[in-house]
Every structure is written in structure tokens, then in C-alpha cells.
Design a protein around this motif. Structure first.
Motif, PDB file in Angstrom:
ATOM      1  N   LEU A 352     -18.060  -3.518  -2.026  1.00 37.16           N
ATOM      2  CA  LEU A 352     -17.681  -4.878  -1.566  1.00 37.16           C
ATOM      3  C   LEU A 352     -16.550  -5.240  -2.243  1.00 37.16           C
ATOM      4  CD1 LEU A 352     -21.447  -6.349  -1.337  1.00 37.16           C
ATOM      5  CD2 LEU A 352     -19.928  -5.380   0.605  1.00 37.16           C
ATOM      6  N   ALA A 353     -16.224  -4.882  -3.375  1.00 41.43           N
ATOM      7  CA  ALA A 353     -15.093  -5.419  -4.154  1.00 41.43           C
ATOM      8  C   ALA A 353     -13.720  -4.989  -3.615  1.00 41.43           C
ATOM      9  CB  ALA A 353     -15.285  -5.032  -5.707  1.00 41.43           C
ATOM     10  N   VAL A 354     -13.894  -3.747  -2.794  1.00 39.06           N
ATOM     11  CA  VAL A 354     -12.566  -3.242  -2.356  1.00 39.06           C
ATOM     12  C   VAL A 354     -12.105  -3.912  -1.295  1.00 39.06           C
ATOM     13  CG1 VAL A 354     -11.664  -1.215  -1.295  1.00 39.06           C
ATOM     14  CG2 VAL A 354     -13.473  -0.977  -3.090  1.00 39.06           C
ATOM     15  N   ILE A 355     -12.709  -4.841  -0.459  1.00 37.49           N
ATOM     16  CA  ILE A 355     -12.676  -5.492   0.805  1.00 37.49           C
ATOM     17  C   ILE A 355     -11.561  -6.260   0.844  1.00 37.49           C
ATOM     18  CG2 ILE A 355     -13.595  -6.830   2.441  1.00 37.49           C
ATOM     19  CD1 ILE A 355     -16.305  -5.487   2.077  1.00 37.49           C
ATOM     20  N   PRO A 356     -11.270  -7.210  -0.471  1.00 35.02           N
ATOM     21  CA  PRO A 356     -10.062  -8.174  -0.442  1.00 35.02           C
ATOM     22  C   PRO A 356      -8.886  -7.454  -0.390  1.00 35.02           C
ATOM     23  CG  PRO A 356     -11.750  -8.811  -1.931  1.00 35.02           C
ATOM     24  CD  PRO A 356     -12.314  -7.239  -1.402  1.00 35.02           C
ATOM     25  N   PHE A 357      -8.853  -6.269  -1.036  1.00 30.51           N
ATOM     26  CA  PHE A 357      -7.294  -5.515  -1.097  1.00 30.51           C
ATOM     27  C   PHE A 357      -7.202  -4.796   0.023  1.00 30.51           C
ATOM     28  CE2 PHE A 357      -9.223  -5.674  -5.325  1.00 30.51           C
ATOM     29  CZ  PHE A 357      -8.208  -6.099  -6.153  1.00 30.51           C
TER      30      PHE A 357
END
Length: 476
Positions: A352-357
Motif C-alpha cells: 500500500l505504501a508504494v501507491i503514492p509514488f
């Protein structure tokens, strides 16, 4: 005085560890290299490519990959993923069928047969003239390769003392990790997919010859009352291990007498009749499915996160080694339940932390590519560690009478996840990587929650019967 068991007698006669066991373990670890290459090579011979469909006869694809050789673009773009999915289907089928055949005919004959068929199927896929032949060859390859893989695990398990078996599955993963790391180098040096397949299949002839020096499972010989063959095996083993063979004939007689007192065979439906075991089995099915889906979903599509495919793949392979070491250490000091749950949470949050990038940029720059690759690899690290741990964890929740069939059935659930994983590429094309990562993250977190309803087996006596396992699985 406690009655001696088959395990104790084999240990007393052959010895816990020596050259005899080392030969088998090194054979198994090195042979596992080919399983990783067979399972993951699709990332290189059928990579994600850019094309346009204004002209069905366009030739804008370059390179000697499957997409180019068989024109897998536009309405045919999903056929490469289908071939990988059917490869995983073959793995699911092969594990069950060859498992039964190895129980009937022995580990070594089935290992020889599957190795030979694996080489033939690999050669057929390398020489395929169309996508149909290639897909059939890949399906057969998965069928025989997983039969060989599981048969190898059974052979090693049955030749080692119990104190070494706890970490057996994890240690054998070193072979898979070596194959993972070797694959990008092979693909870089041999960009033609036919050459790449030939380079990874032909060396298997060495292991086919090595098999001549690999012994049959002593436990299989005992179970099938092959006493003359067992005697020859014992003589060879004690000679290699430099172990005294005093009074071993009487111990063999003890084994013969024990055969009349073996536990009654049980089946997976006996497990499903028991409420606590049924709950555990369903959770384990989901856990294995999620682990395989997320692991292969990230591994097979690592190039879609940006950057160089070869470098990404190599780093993803190198990450396997610390994840194996973490699993080995963590199993010794941390309970299985909180460990697996924590790893699933960490993997899910990383995805989920990859999504903003991804969602905040429409261009590929260094400032956005490397953070998302790094975080995605961190997620793969956690899911890989979890995958290594659920093997011994699953074996511990099932009783002895159904342990093998329980683990094998859970493995089928994993194959379902790995069959779906190749189509992540198409899902990414139509919906975007953010949707894919949301699915990965959500499933991982959901599985982390479900793991809390599994029993804690660390420090618990392993069950032998269904009734004992039912009591063990009621523990919260």
C-alpha cells in the motif's frame, strides 16, 4: 523403557548426519535451482512491452522473446500469461499425482522419470513452432517439475533425523534463491528465449546422472517391506558415515515388527470432519493462496515498477537470502502465529505504501522509480519470509496421520494463487498498478487478521492423531 521408533532406529544405525545425508541434501538444494528458473523465467521471455494495434500486422516488437516469436500482441497479449498460468496448473496437478506414484513405486524411480520428462518438456518448449506447442510443453513442464520438486522434499525429509527437519523446507529454499539470482544473468547473456531455455534445461542431465548415486528413502523401503534393499542401503550409509554397524540386524528386525502396529491411514476429509481442524485448514488454505499470489504477483511483474528489469530481478533474488535467514532465526525465538501475522501485515502495508509514488506522477523519474521499487522489494522480503515459515507451521498444525496430505492440499491452494498471479500483468494494463497493489495489500492484511485464529505451535507437542490435533487446534 520407551519403545524405539523407526526414527530412533534409523538414527542409531545410520547416524544423525554424515556424508550419506550431505550427498542427498546438496543434490536437493542444487536441483531446486531449476524450479526457480522454470517458475520465474516468464518475466524475461514474455516481458511487458509497448505496442500499438492500428495494424494487426505491425512489427514494432523487437527482441527474441515469446511475444515477438508468436506475435502475442493486441487480442493475443494474454496468451503468454495463460501459458504461465497453465504451467502453475500443471504444478498443482503434478504434486498430487506424482506424490501418489512415489508412494507406490518409490522416490528414486519417480525422481528419474520426472527429471527425464522435465528435460523433454523443456526441449519441446525451446523448439516450439507456435504458442500452442509452447503452452502444452510448459504445462507438462510444470506437471513433472513440481512432481520432482515435492518428491525431492519427501526424499530429504525421510532421510534426515527429526531435529534437522524443522528447518528443512527453509534450508532447501537456498536452492530456489540461487536460481532466482542466476536467472537475470542467464537472460541477459542469452536474450533469445529459446537459447535461455536450452541453457537451463540441458544441465539437468548432470542431475539425472547424479541420481545414480542417490539412495532410495529408507522409510519408503521400510513401509514397503523391502528388507533386502534396506540392508544394502544401511551397509552403504554406515560406510559413508563411518558408523559402527554392531547389532544392526536386530534393529532391522525391530522395524519389521513395528510395521504391524502402524497408525491407520487417514485422509483430508477426516480433517474436515473435525471443527477445530476444519477452521485451521480453511485459514491455511487462504494463507497459502495469499502468500503465493502476492509473492509471484510481485516477482513475475517486478519490471512493471520501473527501472531496469535485470537489476530489479537480481536484487529481488538477493533479498531472498536474508528472508531465509530471518525465517530460520525467528522460528527459534518467536511464536509462529504472531510471526506470520506480523509478516503479512508488513507485506500488506509495504504494498500500500508504494501507491503514492505511482498515483501522484505520470512520468517516470528517478525520484519516483526507486522509492516504489525499494518499497515493493521490502514487501517481497516480508512475503518471502512468510512463505518460508508457513511450510513448517502447516506441518505442525496437522497430526502425523494426515500431515503429508494436509501440507500437499495447502500447496494446491498456493498453486491457485500462483495460477492467477501471471494475469496481474493484464490487470495492470487495464486498471493500473495502484489497483494491483491495493489488492496485494488488502489480501495480505486480511490474511494477517485470519492468522490470529490459528493455534500457536511453538513449544507444543506435535499431534500424532486426529483427536490430539483437534485439541491442539483449540488452543488460542
Amino acid at each position: 523403557m520407551k519403545q524405539q521408533t523407526v526414527r530412533h532406529v534409523l538414527t542409531d544405525i545410520i547416524g544423525e548426519w554424515g556424508l550419506w545425508q550431505l550427498n542427498i541434501v546438496v543434490f536437493a538444494i542444487s536441483l531446486h535451482i531449476f524450479m526457480a528458473i522454470n517458475s520465474l523465467s516468464v518475466a524475461f521471455y514474455a516481458p511487458t512491452i509497448k505496442y500499438w494495434c492500428a495494424d494487426n500486422n505491425n512489427n514494432t516488437i523487437i527482441g527474441d522473446v515469446v511475444n515477438n516469436q508468436f506475435h502475442l500482441i493486441c487480442d493475443r497479449q494474454g496468451l503468454a500469461s495463460l501459458s504461465q498460468s497453465l504451467y502453475m496448473f500443471g504444478r498443482a496437478l503434478g504434486g498430487v499425482i506424482f506424490g501418489c506414484l512415489s508412494d507406490r513405486f518409490g522416490r528414486i524411480p519417480i525422481l528419474g522419470l520426472t527429471l527425464l520428462l522435465e528435460i523433454m518438456a523443456g526441449l519441446s518448449s525451446a523448439l516450439a513452432i507456435n504458442i500452442l506447442q509452447f503452452t502444452i510443453a510448459r504445462t507438462v513442464l510444470g506437471f513433472v517439475a513440481n512432481g520432482r520438486y515435492l518428491c525431492t522434499i519427501m526424499l530429504v525429509t525421510e532421510c534426515l533425523d527429526s531435529k534437522y527437519r524443522v528447518h528443512l523446507g527453509i534450508v532447501l529454499s537456498f536452492g530456489l534463491s540461487m536460481g532466482y539470482c542466476l536467472l537475470p544473468g542467464i537472460a541477459y547473456l542469452l536474450p533469445n528465449f529459446r537459447h535461455m531455455i536450452l541453457a537451463t534445461i540441458i544441465p539437468e542431465f548432470v542431475w539425472l546422472l547424479w541420481l545414480l548415486w542417490i539412495p532410495e528413502s529408507p522409510r519408503w523401503l521400510i513401509a514397503n517391506r523391502q528388507w533386502n534393499r534396506l540392508e544394502r542401503l544401511v551397509r552403504q550409509a554406515v560406510q559413508m558415515n563411518s558408523v559402527s554397524i554392531n547389532d544392526w540386524q536386530n534393529q532391522i528386525k525391530l522395524l519389521i515388527s513395528q510395521q504391524n502396529n502402524e497408525n491407520k491411514r487417514s485422509y483430508i476429509w477426516d480433517v474436515l470432519k473435525s471443527p477445530n481442524l476444519r477452521r485451521t485448514t480453511l485459514i491455511m488454505f487462504f494463507t497459502w493462496f495469499v502468500n503465493a499470489f502476492v509473492y509471484y504477483g510481485i516477482s513475475l511483474n517486478i519490471g512493471d515498477f520501473g527501472g531496469n528489469l535485470f537489476i530489479n530481478f537480481l536484487v529481488a533474488g538477493l533479498i531472498e537470502f536474508p528472508s531465509i535467514l530471518l525465517a530460520l532465526v525467528a522460528l527459534k525465538y518467536i511464536g509462529r502465529r504472531p510471526l506470520v501475522a506480523g509478516l503479512m501485515y508488513a507485506s500488506g502495508l509495504s504494498c500500500l505504501a508504494v501507491i503514492p509514488f505511482i498515483s501522484t506522477t505520470t512520468t517516470t523519474t528517478t525520484t519516483t522509480v526507486w522509492p516504489r521499487i525499494t518499497i515493493a522489494l521490502i514487501g517481497k522480503f516480508f512475503i518471502g519470509c512468510s512463505f518460508n515459515i508457513i511450510y513448517p507451521y502447516t506441518a505442525e498444525v496437522y497430526p502425523t496421520v494426515v500431515r503429508q496430505v494436509g501440507v500437499a492440499t495447502c500447496s494446491v491452494a498456493a498453486r491457485v494463487g500462483s495460477m492467477i498471479a501471471p494475469f496481474v500483468k493484464e490487470l495492470n494494463v487495464y486498471t493500473g498498478m495502484s489497483v494491483v497493489l491495493t489488492i496485494f495489500g488488502s489480501l495480505s492484511i486480511a490474511d494477517g487478521v485470519s492468522v490470529h485464529f490459528l493455534p500457536e505451535t511453538r513449544g507444543q507437542q506435535i499431534a500424532d492423531t486426529i483427536d490430539e490435533a483437534e485439541q491442539l487446534n483449540s488452543y488460542r
